[in-house]
Design a protein around this motif. Structure first.
Motif: not given
Length: 168
Positions: A90-114
């Motif tokens: 926000r403090a720099q001059p290039i226009p920027a949009s921000i995507i705020r994502a919910a909890y990542y499904m891919s976080n579950w990938d690390s759960a070997g037993d599900g």
């Protein structure tokens, strides 16, 4: 034990700027630091290098991925690092949009037993997001007029009931 990363993220602006100069629009995802390091310190260095590289990059628009929980603070991992990234964009001059994502499904990938152990109540519906959801949200933001900016909260098609998520 997490294996040590085979590569090291640059903490200087030059390599980032070289890449940024190859395009006009940027989808920005702050890469995670090696978990065997002080991730807050390392990710702050990366954010500083990335934001310094924006100057003179020739970019016309940025879409950056953040997190629902992004907030000021210290030692909150990605939550405060991504908030700091948002503030620096926000403090720099290039226009920027921000995507705020919910909890990542891919976080579950690390759960070997599900099973992912959490403090959520069994009947809690957790807003989730997958990489495909983020791509579908980011693409139109990258193509829209550069003066259109803002924060966009992104979720997948439906929250997941925590109790049934053990079956996923």
């Amino acid at each position: 034990m997490v294996p040590k990363s085979r590569w090291r993220m640059s903490t200087t602006a030059r390599p980032f700027r070289q890449v940024f100069r190859q395009g006009e629009r940027l989808f920005l995802l702050n890469p995670p630091a090696d978990p065997s390091t002080d991730t807050d310190v390392e990710e702050r260095k990366t954010v500083a290098a990335i934001t310094a590289a924006l100057e003179g990059s020739g970019l016309r628009k940025i879409v950056a991925q953040s997190n629902y929980g992004a907030r000021p603070g210290d030692r909150c991992g990605d939550l405060n690092i991504l908030y700091e990234l948002e503030q620096q964009l926000r403090a720099q001059p290039i226009p920027a949009s921000i995507i705020r994502a919910a909890y990542y499904m891919s976080n579950w990938d690390s759960a070997g037993d599900g099973v992912v152990n959490t403090l959520f109540p069994a009947d809690f519906r957790l807003p989730m997001v997958a990489p495909d959801d983020l791509g579908r949200a980011a693409a139109p933001l990258l193509k829209e007029p550069i003066e259109q900016t803002g924060i966009h909260y992104i979720e997948g098609p439906a929250p997941i009931l925590h109790l049934t998520s053990r079956l996923v």
